[in-house]
Enzyme design. Sequence first.
Site, PDB file in Angstrom:
ATOM      1  N   THR A   1       0.875  -1.179   0.000  1.00 48.98           N
ATOM      2  CA  THR A   1       0.000   0.000   0.000  1.00 48.98           C
ATOM      3  C   THR A   1       0.908   1.225   0.000  1.00 48.98           C
ATOM      4  O   THR A   1       2.067   1.154   0.418  1.00 48.98           O
ATOM      5  CB  THR A   1      -0.884   0.053   1.259  1.00 48.98           C
ATOM      6  OG1 THR A   1      -0.033   0.163   2.391  1.00 48.98           O
ATOM      7  CG2 THR A   1      -1.733  -1.185   1.390  1.00 48.98           C
TER       8      THR A   1
ATOM      9  N   GLU B   1      -5.816  -3.926  -0.527  1.00 49.39           N
ATOM     10  CA  GLU B   1      -6.147  -5.045   0.371  1.00 49.39           C
ATOM     11  C   GLU B   1      -7.284  -5.902  -0.155  1.00 49.39           C
ATOM     12  O   GLU B   1      -7.594  -6.950   0.413  1.00 49.39           O
ATOM     13  CB  GLU B   1      -6.529  -4.497   1.753  1.00 49.39           C
ATOM     14  CG  GLU B   1      -5.375  -3.884   2.536  1.00 49.39           C
ATOM     15  CD  GLU B   1      -5.117  -2.410   2.231  1.00 49.39           C
ATOM     16  OE1 GLU B   1      -5.555  -1.938   1.158  1.00 49.39           O
ATOM     17  OE2 GLU B   1      -4.476  -1.742   3.053  1.00 49.39           O
TER      18      GLU B   1
ATOM     19  N   LYS C   1     -14.374  17.730  10.129  1.00 51.19           N
ATOM     20  CA  LYS C   1     -15.147  17.664  11.370  1.00 51.19           C
ATOM     21  C   LYS C   1     -15.455  19.079  11.846  1.00 51.19           C
ATOM     22  O   LYS C   1     -14.615  19.760  12.406  1.00 51.19           O
ATOM     23  CB  LYS C   1     -14.369  16.890  12.439  1.00 51.19           C
ATOM     24  CG  LYS C   1     -14.079  15.469  11.979  1.00 51.19           C
ATOM     25  CD  LYS C   1     -13.490  14.619  13.078  1.00 51.19           C
ATOM     26  CE  LYS C   1     -13.243  13.212  12.572  1.00 51.19           C
ATOM     27  NZ  LYS C   1     -12.004  13.049  11.803  1.00 51.19           N
TER      28      LYS C   1
ATOM     29  N   TRP D   1     -19.924  15.824  10.723  1.00 51.53           N
ATOM     30  CA  TRP D   1     -19.001  15.490   9.636  1.00 51.53           C
ATOM     31  C   TRP D   1     -19.463  16.090   8.313  1.00 51.53           C
ATOM     32  O   TRP D   1     -20.648  16.030   7.981  1.00 51.53           O
ATOM     33  CB  TRP D   1     -18.906  13.970   9.468  1.00 51.53           C
ATOM     34  CG  TRP D   1     -18.122  13.302  10.539  1.00 51.53           C
ATOM     35  CD1 TRP D   1     -17.591  13.905  11.655  1.00 51.53           C
ATOM     36  CD2 TRP D   1     -17.774  11.919  10.605  1.00 51.53           C
ATOM     37  NE1 TRP D   1     -16.933  12.985  12.418  1.00 51.53           N
ATOM     38  CE2 TRP D   1     -17.037  11.751  11.801  1.00 51.53           C
ATOM     39  CE3 TRP D   1     -18.003  10.824   9.787  1.00 51.53           C
ATOM     40  CZ2 TRP D   1     -16.535  10.517  12.193  1.00 51.53           C
ATOM     41  CZ3 TRP D   1     -17.508   9.598  10.177  1.00 51.53           C
ATOM     42  CH2 TRP D   1     -16.778   9.445  11.368  1.00 51.53           C
TER      43      TRP D   1
HETATM   44  P1  ADP Z   1      -3.722   3.206  -0.901  1.00 54.63           P
HETATM   45  O1  ADP Z   1      -4.701   2.722   0.142  1.00 54.63           O
HETATM   46  O2  ADP Z   1      -2.411   2.567  -0.801  1.00 54.63           O
HETATM   47  O3  ADP Z   1      -3.725   4.691  -1.108  1.00 54.63           O
HETATM   48  P2  ADP Z   1      -5.448   1.954  -2.722  1.00 54.63           P
HETATM   49  O4  ADP Z   1      -5.428   2.031  -4.191  1.00 54.63           O
HETATM   50  O5  ADP Z   1      -5.510   0.651  -2.092  1.00 54.63           O
HETATM   51  O6  ADP Z   1      -4.182   2.697  -2.298  1.00 54.63           O
HETATM   52  O7  ADP Z   1      -6.572   2.934  -2.158  1.00 54.63           O
HETATM   53  C1  ADP Z   1      -7.760   2.489  -1.606  1.00 54.63           C
HETATM   54  C2  ADP Z   1      -8.604   3.660  -1.227  1.00 54.63           C
HETATM   55  O8  ADP Z   1      -8.860   4.506  -2.346  1.00 54.63           O
HETATM   56  C3  ADP Z   1      -9.991   3.277  -0.749  1.00 54.63           C
HETATM   57  O9  ADP Z   1      -9.989   2.864   0.580  1.00 54.63           O
HETATM   58  C4  ADP Z   1     -10.765   4.565  -0.983  1.00 54.63           C
HETATM   59  O10 ADP Z   1     -10.574   5.505   0.054  1.00 54.63           O
HETATM   60  C5  ADP Z   1     -10.142   5.107  -2.223  1.00 54.63           C
HETATM   61  N1  ADP Z   1     -10.971   4.754  -3.384  1.00 54.63           N
HETATM   62  C6  ADP Z   1     -10.771   3.764  -4.259  1.00 54.63           C
HETATM   63  N2  ADP Z   1     -11.744   3.752  -5.192  1.00 54.63           N
HETATM   64  C7  ADP Z   1     -12.592   4.765  -4.889  1.00 54.63           C
HETATM   65  C8  ADP Z   1     -13.806   5.266  -5.457  1.00 54.63           C
HETATM   66  N3  ADP Z   1     -14.331   4.741  -6.544  1.00 54.63           N
HETATM   67  N4  ADP Z   1     -14.394   6.304  -4.840  1.00 54.63           N
HETATM   68  C9  ADP Z   1     -13.872   6.855  -3.733  1.00 54.63           C
HETATM   69  N5  ADP Z   1     -12.742   6.434  -3.156  1.00 54.63           N
HETATM   70  C10 ADP Z   1     -12.100   5.404  -3.729  1.00 54.63           C
END
Ligand code: ADP
Length: 541
Positions: free
Chosen positions: A186, A331, A439, A444
Site C-alpha cells: 500500500t 487489500e 469535522k 461530519w
Molecule cells: P492506498 O490505500 O495505498 O492509497 P489503494 O489504491 O488501495 O491505495 O486505495 C484504496 C482507497 O482509495 C480506498 O480505501 C478509498 O478511500 C479510495 N478509493 C478507491 N476507489 C474509490 C472510489 N471509486 N471512490 C472513492 N474512493 C475510492
Amino acid sequence: MLRGLMMDQPLLISSLLTHAAENHADTEVVSRTVEGPIHRYTYADSHLRARQLAQALTRLGVSAGDRIATLAWNGYRHFELYYGTSGMGAVIHTINPRLFIEQIIYIIDHAEDKLVFFDINLAPLVEKLAAHCPTVKGWVAMTDRDHLPALTVTPLLCMDELIDQEDGHYEWPVLDEYTASGLCYTSGTTGNPKGVLYHHRSTVIHALAVSLPDCFSISAKDVVMPIVPMFHVNAWGTPYFGPMVGVKLVMPGAALDPKSLYELAESEQVTMSAGVPTVWLNLFAWLRSNNLKFSTLKRVVIGGSACPPSMIREFADVYGIECNHAWGMTEMSPLGTYGTLKRKHLELPIAEQFAVKVKQGRPLYGVSMKIVDQAGDTLPRDGVAFGDLMVRGPWVTKGYFKAEGGDVLRDDWFPTGDVATIDTDGYMGITDRSKDVIKSGGEWISSIDLENIAIAHPAVAEAAAIGAVHPKWDERPLLIVVRKPDAAISREDLLQFYDGKVAKWWVPDDVIFVNELPHTATGKLLKTRLREQYGAHDWTA
Ligand code: ADP
C-alpha cells in the site's frame, strides 16, 4: 459428511495463460515498448516465453516463495513476469517506480526481493537503488541485448537473453491454491508501506468476479487497454482476466500522455479501458481542446478515487461512453464494488439513474460489507446512516506481510478506513476516507461531496476540500482549486455555486486558487500535504 465427487483441481494463475494459449492462441497482446516501437504477439507466443522465463528463473536459483520485484510499465515482458514467477511458485512483487526512493528501498528490503526486473527507462532509478538493496542478487533489464543500458550495477542481466537460452519445455507445477502469488505494498500515506500478499486462489476468483456482466463485462470480443499500471494493484486484475476471457490486450507502456493513449486506443480499436480519475480528466480535456472523439471505446472503468459525477455525465452525453465507478483497495485485490444499474432503475429518469451511478456501486458476489459506528455496532442499510466500512471475502486480506501492523481484522472483518453509506439495494456510497472527513462543530462534512460540486463548475479543472483548523468549529472546509486554462472564476462565484446543493453549513468558508494540486504515486489527491500546507488557514485574511 458426504463428500462431493468433483475433481480436486486447484485454482492456479498458470491455468489462465494455458487456457488462453489453447483457446485464444492467435489473440494479440499489443504493447508500446519503452524502447519505442509497438510490439505485437499472441497469447501462444506469450505462453511460450512465460515458460522459458520460469526455466530461466529456476536456473538462476529462484525457488518457491522467493520474491521477484518489477519496476515496470504495462507491457508484454511485465505480463510474462506475472506468469513466469507466480506460475513456478515464486511471488511477483510489483513496485511503483513513482514512489520516493527511500520508500522503494524500504519495500525491496522488507520484501527481501531476490531479483529486480526493470524497464530500461528506469535504469537511472536502478543505478541509485542498487547500493542500498543487499537482498537483491541480480538486476534484470527487461529488454534485448541491443538495448541493454550501460549500468554499473552487478550482476546486470538481460531478460530476452535469459529467455532465449531456454527451450520452453516446462510443465507448470501443480501448486496448492493458497500459495502466495503476488505482493503489492500500500502506498503508506500513514506509516510505512505494508505488503498485501495475494494467493493463486484469491487472484483467480477475483478475475472471475470482475469479468461478469455487472462488473467489467468483458468478453473475447473486447480489446482492453489498462491505463492503470500493473504496479497499481495488478492493473485491477487485467493481466489475469485478460487471458481468462481471451480479450485482446493493449498495453500503453510508459507513454501515458493523452495523445499517445488516444492514438493507441484508436489504432488498436480499444473497446474498454480503466484508470484513475486524474488520467481521464487530462485525457478528456485534451480531447475537448482537439475536438476529437474515440471511435471504438465503449466502456470506461474509473476507480482509485471518487469519480466526479460531472465526468460520468460528460462521458455519456458528449462521448457516448459508458463510465462506471469502481471502488476497491490494494487489500481487496482490488475490486469491492461496481456501479452498474439494476433492471428496476432503467425506467427511472436519467437524472435519477445518475444518482445511482455516482455511488461507488454494489458488492461483487464474494464481498460482504457492513458499516459500523464508533462502538462497532452495525448501522442500518438505509443510504443515510454513515459509518466505518468493514469488508470480508475470499480476495480480502487477513493481515499484512510479515505481520506488519499486527492483527488488522476486527471480529473477522477488515476495516477499510473509508466512511460510507449502504442502501437497501446494496449500493455503497463513500462519504470520505476517515482521515479526510471534515469535522465541523462535532458533525461530519464529506470532502468528496464538496470536491464533486466544485469540479462540476465549468471553470474548475481540479479541486480539493480539506478541514482547516478553526477556533470555533474545530475545523471548517477550505477549498483549494485549480482553474481551467484561461478560465476566470472568483472566490465568491465559486462559493455561490454551492447554493442549494448542500446544507449551508457545508459550504466552504474560503477558497484558495493554485496552479496545481499534489498527488500520490497512484494519482490520488495528496491530502496530507495539503493539510500540512493549508491546515492552519487564516480565516480572517
Ligand atoms: P492506498 O490505500 O495505498 O492509497 P489503494 O489504491 O488501495 O491505495 O486505495 C484504496 C482507497 O482509495 C480506498 O480505501 C478509498 O478511500 C479510495 N478509493 C478507491 N476507489 C474509490 C472510489 N471509486 N471512490 C472513492 N474512493 C475510492
